[in-house]
Design an enzyme around this catalytic site. Structure first.
Site, mmCIF file in Angstrom:
data_model
loop_
_atom_site.group_PDB
_atom_site.id
_atom_site.type_symbol
_atom_site.label_atom_id
_atom_site.label_comp_id
_atom_site.label_asym_id
_atom_site.label_seq_id
_atom_site.Cartn_x
_atom_site.Cartn_y
_atom_site.Cartn_z
ATOM 1 N N ASN A 163 35.911 43.569 53.806
ATOM 2 C CA ASN A 163 34.623 43.069 53.302
ATOM 3 C C ASN A 163 34.799 42.178 52.074
ATOM 4 O O ASN A 163 33.825 41.838 51.410
ATOM 5 C CB ASN A 163 33.687 44.242 52.967
ATOM 6 C CG ASN A 163 34.229 45.114 51.836
ATOM 7 O OD1 ASN A 163 35.350 44.908 51.352
ATOM 8 N ND2 ASN A 163 33.451 46.086 51.409
ATOM 9 N N GLU A 217 33.321 46.237 45.051
ATOM 10 C CA GLU A 217 32.707 46.049 46.365
ATOM 11 C C GLU A 217 31.655 44.941 46.328
ATOM 12 O O GLU A 217 31.061 44.681 45.269
ATOM 13 C CB GLU A 217 32.018 47.357 46.792
ATOM 14 C CG GLU A 217 32.944 48.559 46.936
ATOM 15 C CD GLU A 217 33.759 48.530 48.219
ATOM 16 O OE1 GLU A 217 33.974 47.460 48.799
ATOM 17 O OE2 GLU A 217 34.200 49.618 48.641
ATOM 18 N N ASP A 231 43.080 51.448 41.023
ATOM 19 C CA ASP A 231 41.952 52.315 41.357
ATOM 20 C C ASP A 231 42.402 53.697 41.829
ATOM 21 O O ASP A 231 43.588 53.936 42.073
ATOM 22 C CB ASP A 231 41.056 51.653 42.419
ATOM 23 C CG ASP A 231 41.861 50.975 43.532
ATOM 24 O OD1 ASP A 231 43.053 51.311 43.696
ATOM 25 O OD2 ASP A 231 41.310 50.118 44.237
ATOM 26 N N HIS A 259 36.520 43.005 49.285
ATOM 27 C CA HIS A 259 36.666 43.683 47.989
ATOM 28 C C HIS A 259 38.076 43.498 47.430
ATOM 29 O O HIS A 259 39.033 43.285 48.171
ATOM 30 C CB HIS A 259 36.257 45.164 48.056
ATOM 31 C CG HIS A 259 37.225 46.089 48.716
ATOM 32 N ND1 HIS A 259 36.835 47.282 49.281
ATOM 33 C CD2 HIS A 259 38.569 46.044 48.915
ATOM 34 C CE1 HIS A 259 37.884 47.910 49.774
ATOM 35 N NE2 HIS A 259 38.953 47.173 49.563
#
Ligand code: F6R
Length: 245
Positions: free
Chosen positions: A136, A143, A67, A138
């Site tokens: 979280n 996400e 990414d 991801h």
């Protein structure tokens, strides 16, 4: 899932570097899927040391980064381009033509995303995918959401991710709000996946990722479907995981 529990960060980094080194040595043209962030920093350091000690050769390695932020230039000190070159690529003998870091800053993102997936396929797919995990849940910048995407795509960063990553930018307002990321498809298609998790702030993400349920609200939970997954974690990161069975 194979779980390696390390006593400290150095051990975690060494275990990860050894797995990557094994793939590099075994394959004539190894294809690496690489992550950025705090967690794999030690791994890159060890891989560079291995190269300096002539224990590993990156000449034929092809790499694909997971990414990149949208909205900051490659030259920005917090870009993943800068991260990868300053910590790894500039210090080993990888052919610059074989380095792939997704990057779209204009309106040609759709084409760039498509070309990125095509390049991964043309390279024969990823032999080993190194991943970190967001607090979280991801992976890459996939996400938590109602739906996840198979292919490389542009995404908004979750509030929690913006908060987590503000430690690199100083101020919340300076953290980019968007990124380009490989989708869950390319990650799951990798022949081998190594997930690194360090510290108690990852314990809940690891617990929800590996509790036997798969949900788009914890993207890492899809890794449970992979047939060759290794989790390398310290005790704090797996402290909420039931690993008895
Ligand atoms: C980075 C990436 C992210 C990170 C994750 C954990 O390329 O894809 O998913 O792996 O945010 O980051 P750290 O290691 O900084 O906790």
């Amino acid at each position: 899932m194979n779980i390696i529990i390390s006593n400290d960060y150095d051990e975690l980094s060494l275990e990860a570097a050894n797995l990557v080194a094994e793939i590099v040595k075994q394959n004539a043209y190894p294809v690496l899927g690489l992550a950025t962030g705090s967690t794999p920093e030690g791994m890159y350091k060890i891989l560079v040391e291995m190269y300096r000690n002539k224990k590993i050769d990156f000449r034929n390695v092809v790499s694909f980064n997971l990414d990149e932020y949208i909205g900051i230039s490659s030259g920005h000190p917090q870009s993943y381009y800068h991260y990868m070159f300053s910590r790894f690529y500039s210090h080993v003998n990888i052919n610059p033509d074989n380095i792939h870091i997704p990057n779209c800053q204009g309106n040609d993102c759709q084409v760039i995303c498509k070309m990125y997936d095509e390049a991964i396929n043309a390279a024969g797919g990823i032999d080993i995918q190194v991943l970190g995990i967001g607090s979280n849940g991801h992976i890459g910048f996939n996400e938590p959401s109602e739906k996840l995407y198979v292919n490389t795509h542009v995404t908004d960063l979750a509030e929690e991710t913006i908060k987590d990553n503000s430690r690199f930018f100083g101020k919340m307002k300076d953290v980019p709000r968007q990124a380009i990321t490989m989708g869950v498809g390319a990650i799951l298609k990798a022949k081998k996946v190594v997930l690194l998790a360090y510290g108690s702030n990852k314990a809940n993400a690891i617990r929800t990722a590996f509790n036997g349920e798969i949900t788009t609200s914890v993207p890492a939970s899809f890794l449970q479907l992979h047939s060759d997954l290794t989790l390398i974690a310290d005790r704090d990161a797996v402290s909420l995981l039931d690993i008895s069975g």
